[in-house]
Design an enzyme around this catalytic site. Structure first.
Site, PDB file in Angstrom:
ATOM      1  N   TYR A  58       0.968  -1.105  -0.072  1.00  0.00           N
ATOM      2  CA  TYR A  58      -0.041   0.026   0.013  1.00  0.00           C
ATOM      3  C   TYR A  58       1.075   1.399  -0.050  1.00  0.00           C
ATOM      4  O   TYR A  58       1.993   1.198  -0.647  1.00  0.00           O
ATOM      5  CB  TYR A  58      -0.966  -0.059   1.338  1.00  0.00           C
ATOM      6  CG  TYR A  58      -2.278   0.811   1.168  1.00  0.00           C
ATOM      7  CD1 TYR A  58      -2.957   0.692  -0.203  1.00  0.00           C
ATOM      8  CD2 TYR A  58      -2.570   1.697   2.267  1.00  0.00           C
ATOM      9  CE1 TYR A  58      -4.240   1.395  -0.216  1.00  0.00           C
ATOM     10  CE2 TYR A  58      -3.716   2.441   1.863  1.00  0.00           C
ATOM     11  CZ  TYR A  58      -4.362   2.562   0.611  1.00  0.00           C
ATOM     12  OH  TYR A  58      -5.514   3.232   0.713  1.00  0.00           O
ATOM     13  N   LYS A 113     -19.565 -20.504 -11.389  1.00  0.00           N
ATOM     14  CA  LYS A 113     -18.839 -20.302 -12.843  1.00  0.00           C
ATOM     15  C   LYS A 113     -17.321 -19.815 -12.498  1.00  0.00           C
ATOM     16  O   LYS A 113     -16.657 -20.241 -13.150  1.00  0.00           O
ATOM     17  CB  LYS A 113     -19.574 -19.412 -13.524  1.00  0.00           C
ATOM     18  CG  LYS A 113     -19.100 -19.234 -15.071  1.00  0.00           C
ATOM     19  CD  LYS A 113     -19.596 -20.262 -15.736  1.00  0.00           C
ATOM     20  CE  LYS A 113     -19.454 -20.039 -17.363  1.00  0.00           C
ATOM     21  NZ  LYS A 113     -20.338 -20.799 -18.109  1.00  0.00           N
TER      22      LYS A 113
END
Length: 409
Positions: A58, A113
């Site tokens: 970060y 999926k």
């Protein structure tokens, strides 16, 4: 998306969160136990062990990456997850055999999926269920989401809207857009038919095909068969054979009517099926044994409605040389998982701008070729668990993209 806890996406051995409150009426159902808490989680691909890692992951380290991408946008593929991540997008209007059940109820299917993308193709996928059905809203929403993804897999969007959504997204985006209900089905059907034609000693140009169903899958199957050299195709819907003189056709069906049915046949399915070499069921209707018996000798029957095929495979086998279904408990299962993981893997590997007809044909040829010396009436398509499938399909798709100038690496 992490799926490391799963060794088999069809097992129920994965750990699940604690059961819900006592008295939960679903607590004894293994399907609900399997799905409790969802089937996906986000995991880190880099360590985060202390201050130094945090400053890289970060601020302030991340700012250098952002600046570099701002100056050279193509670097987003190298320094983010974009090059390996697909959005699985639905509006919940045509979910499996359930129909228009809405975006929230569609989420378990989209999670599934994404699970298959990871398990079979090593592709991370994010389920996105949109609470809108207007074509304009769907397109604009996906366009705004697209910068975070390397590809868009459209799923379970009802016809005929799905054709317009896909076309407009392909025009607007420079990443692969693929409606699996259309093209995944078409690729696997073509692969199976390629081998079935070899078994029955037929050539595409000399073969007559009847397709029952003019929805998303029916249109795409007809189009890929035409591209593969099949010339005699008749597509039927509830009102009979598509032909240019019908005044009740939507634009997708009208376009299909202009490119199929060269003999101008009219009437219902029973009228056009007599003497046909191949029947492909994509409608969920019922086809009686008497109709199958009227087909050509050594016929090929792909009855793909699931879980109830248009004609029972045992009945079809009395008259046909090759029978395939969408079910896993009979030979020759036509399963989209044979196509979409490898198609996206190959497209992402070369940073393809789109998935072309040539890339789909290459995927089908690769699938058909894997059967090889094992070719038999009950073996015209490989198993989804054949570890050669995704590498073969991905390599074929990548090579086709390069040949067509669609690859960017």
């Amino acid at each position: 998306m992490s799926t490391d806890a799963l060794t088999d996406p069809f097992s129920v051995s994965a750990p699940v969160p604690p059961p819900g409150p006592t008295g939960d009426r679903y607590e004894d159902d293994p399907a609900f136990a399997f799905h409790r808490g969802g089937k996906l989680e986000v995991s880190s691909s880099v360590p985060l062990r202390g201050r130094d890692d945090l400053s890289l992951a970060y601020t302030p380290g991340v700012a250098r990456i952002c600046t570099a991408i701002s100056e050279s946008p193509e670097l987003v593929h190298d320094y983010t997850w974009k090059s390996r991540t697909v959005a699985v997008v639905t509006d919940g209007t045509a979910v499996l055999g359930l129909g228009d059940i809405g975006p929230a109820a569609a989420l378990p299917v989209m999670e599934g999926k994404a699970l298959l993308f990871k398990k079979f193709g090593g592709v991370d996928a994010v389920p996105i269920c949109l609470d809108c059905t207007d074509v304009e809203e769907l397109v604009e929403t996906v366009v705004r989401l697209a910068p975070a993804f390397g590809g868009i897999n459209l799923e379970d969007i009802s016809a005929p809207r799905c054709f317009e959504v896909e076309r407009r997204l392909r025009d607007r985006l420079d990443i692969p857009v693929f409606h699996d209900d259309q093209h995944g089905t078409a690729i696997v059907v073509l692969a199976a038919l390629t081998n079935a034609l070899e078994l029955t000693r037929r050539k595409p140009a000399d073969t007559s095909v009847v397709i029952s169903g003019a929805g998303a899958a029916g249109v795409a199957v007809a189009q890929i068969l035409l591209a593969a050299g099949v010339e005699d195709i008749v597509v039927t819907d509830r009102r009979g054979a598509l032909h240019p003189d019908r005044a009740d056709l939507n634009p997708a069906k009208r376009a299909l009517a202009l490119t199929t049915n060269p003999s101008g046949l009219t009437g219902g399915l029973g009228d056009v099926l007599a003497g046909a070499d191949i029947f492909i069921g994509l409608s969920g209707g019922e086809v009686g044994e008497a109709l199958v018996a009227r087909m050509a000798p050594d016929a090929i029957v792909l009855a793909l409605a699931n879980p109830t095929p248009e004609v029972h495979p045992d009945v079809a086998a009395r008259h046909a040389a090759v029978v395939a279904t969408g079910r896993s408990d009979y030979p020759n299962q036509i399963n989209n998982v044979l196509a979409f993981p490898g198609v996206f893997r190959g497209a992402l590997d070369v940073r393809a701008a789109q998935i072309s007809e040539g890339m789909k044909l290459a995927a089908a040829r690769a699938l058909a070729g894997l059967v090889g010396a094992d070719l038999a009436p009950d073996r015209v398509i490989p198993s989804p668990f054949d570890e050669r499938v995704v590498p073969a399909v991905a390599a074929a798709v990548a090579q086709a993209a390069r040949s067509e100038g669609l690859a960017r690496r």
